[in-house]
Design an enzyme around this catalytic site. Structure first.
Site, short mmCIF file in Angstrom:
data_model
loop_
_atom_site.label_atom_id
_atom_site.label_comp_id
_atom_site.label_asym_id
_atom_site.label_seq_id
_atom_site.Cartn_x
_atom_site.Cartn_y
_atom_site.Cartn_z
N LYS A 104 0.84 -1.20 0.00
CA LYS A 104 0.00 0.00 0.00
C LYS A 104 0.87 1.25 0.00
O LYS A 104 0.57 2.23 -0.68
CB LYS A 104 -0.91 0.01 1.23
CG LYS A 104 -1.99 -1.06 1.20
CD LYS A 104 -2.73 -1.13 2.52
CE LYS A 104 -3.75 -2.25 2.57
NZ LYS A 104 -4.42 -2.40 3.86
N GLN A 150 -3.65 -1.28 10.21
CA GLN A 150 -3.79 -2.60 9.58
C GLN A 150 -4.43 -3.59 10.55
O GLN A 150 -4.06 -3.66 11.71
CB GLN A 150 -2.40 -3.09 9.13
CG GLN A 150 -2.41 -4.40 8.38
CD GLN A 150 -3.14 -4.33 7.03
OE1 GLN A 150 -3.25 -3.27 6.41
NE2 GLN A 150 -3.67 -5.45 6.59
N ASP A 157 -9.98 4.09 5.37
CA ASP A 157 -10.57 2.76 5.20
C ASP A 157 -12.09 2.82 5.17
O ASP A 157 -12.75 1.85 4.79
CB ASP A 157 -10.17 1.84 6.37
CG ASP A 157 -8.87 1.11 6.11
OD1 ASP A 157 -8.63 0.75 4.95
OD2 ASP A 157 -8.12 0.88 7.07
#
Ligand code: NAP
Length: 283
Positions: free
Chosen positions: A54, A98, A121
């Site tokens: 990412k 994460q 997110d």
């Protein structure tokens, strides 16, 4: 019929190109450079690899990335402290924490503590709520947004289509159903208590399989010509497989490869969300 490919890798490349161009133009105008802060708790190798990917995707389009690694023994309060610091850091556009985090971490508290504007997110309840209400300023979660973007960019008509989503998780199924509904599909959401799954899937012009069960959707369950999105990442014999049984490609009109469908789109939408988070903060 051999299904046309819903090529997530190719569409993700288009999105990176567009975001890269938008970042360069922004910088040329004297605008701020977006920055993605990533946080990993513990040493899970899959998480590390995924986050590094990412970050590479971010840097490739001119988005700065900042890596935070915390030990596996980190407490919820310690992670909350870092979250608060990143919320207040004016140079940070987006924060990615994460998951999965180690068991002792209360992720619910951590997600609630995120500044919704920096929640790239799309997990914060404020964003989930805005998306559910169909309001444009909510941050859409990456996987559902990627699914819908993939369908749209490949020319699959969503408006008026019968869309069936198999799986109702807060991460994938439910928000995918909401995003399809916002684009005027007629949506059915299926789950483990659905009485006759095939009865629903056979009517689907758009079928999104997100159950995490290999071979759940046999070819006889797919309407000829349907657009089929295989979200799941099951592992069989060391290979990634989705929810589809053999032969679906002979019946479907459109089909995502797996891998190479939804996964690349999910990462691309994170990068797009990070750029948009910066634009929202500093138009
Ligand atoms: P999840 O939280 O386990 O949810 C699975 C959903 O599928 C649940 O709603 C469950 O129903 C439903 N389901 C399970 N078995 C079923 C069956 N036999 N018939 C009908 N419905 C069934 O999983 P998730 O987080 O949504 O993820 C789904 C899959 O997508 C996983 O394989 C995950 O790895 C993958 N994924 C991929 C990406 C990507 O970028 N490609 C991103 C996220 C997730 P109940 O609610 O009734 O239990």
């Amino acid at each position: 019929m051999t299904a046309r490919v819903l090529d997530g890798r190719a569409v993700a490349r288009q999105i990176y190109e567009e975001v890269g161009k938008a970042v360069s133009e922004r910088l040329a105008r004297g605008g701020s450079r977006p920055k993605l802060a990533t946080v990993i708790v513990g040493e899970d190798q899959a998480s590390i690899t995924y986050v590094e990917l990412k970050q590479r995707n971010a840097r490739a389009v001119g988005i700065e990335s900042e890596d935070h690694r915390l030990p596996a023994t980190t407490t919820t309060d310690e992670l909350l402290e870092l979250t608060e610091r990143l919320n207040e850091d004016d140079s940070v556009s987006g924060i990615l924490i994460q998951q999965p985090a180690p068991k002792q971490i209360d992720m619910r508290r951590v997600i609630f503590a995120l500044d919704p504007v920096k929640d790239v997110d799309g997990f914060h309840p404020v964003n989930a709520g805005l998306v559910a209400l169909g309001m444009p300023d909510g941050v859409e979660p990456n996987t559902p947004a990627g699914i819908v973007e993939l369908l749209e960019r490949c020319g699959v008509a969503i408006e008026g289509a019968n869309a069936v989503v198999v799986g109702r998780s807060n991460l994938v199924g439910k928000p995918t159903a909401l995003l399809l509904l916002r684009r005027n599909a007629t949506v059915t959401l299926c789950h483990t208590r659905t009485r006759d799954l095939a009865e629903h899937t056979q009517r689907a012009d758009i079928l999104v399989a997100a159950a995490g069960r290999a071979n759940l959707i046999g070819k006889e369950m797919v309407k000829p010509g349907a657009a089929v999105v295989d979200v799941s990442t099951n592992w069989e014999g060391g290979h990634q497989v989705g929810d589809l049984g053999p032969g679906v490609e002979e019946v479907a009109g459109w089909l995502t490869p797996n891998p190479g469908g939804v996964g690349p789109m999910t990462r691309a939408m994170l990068i797009k969300n990070t750029y948009e988070a910066e634009v929202r903060r500093r138009p």
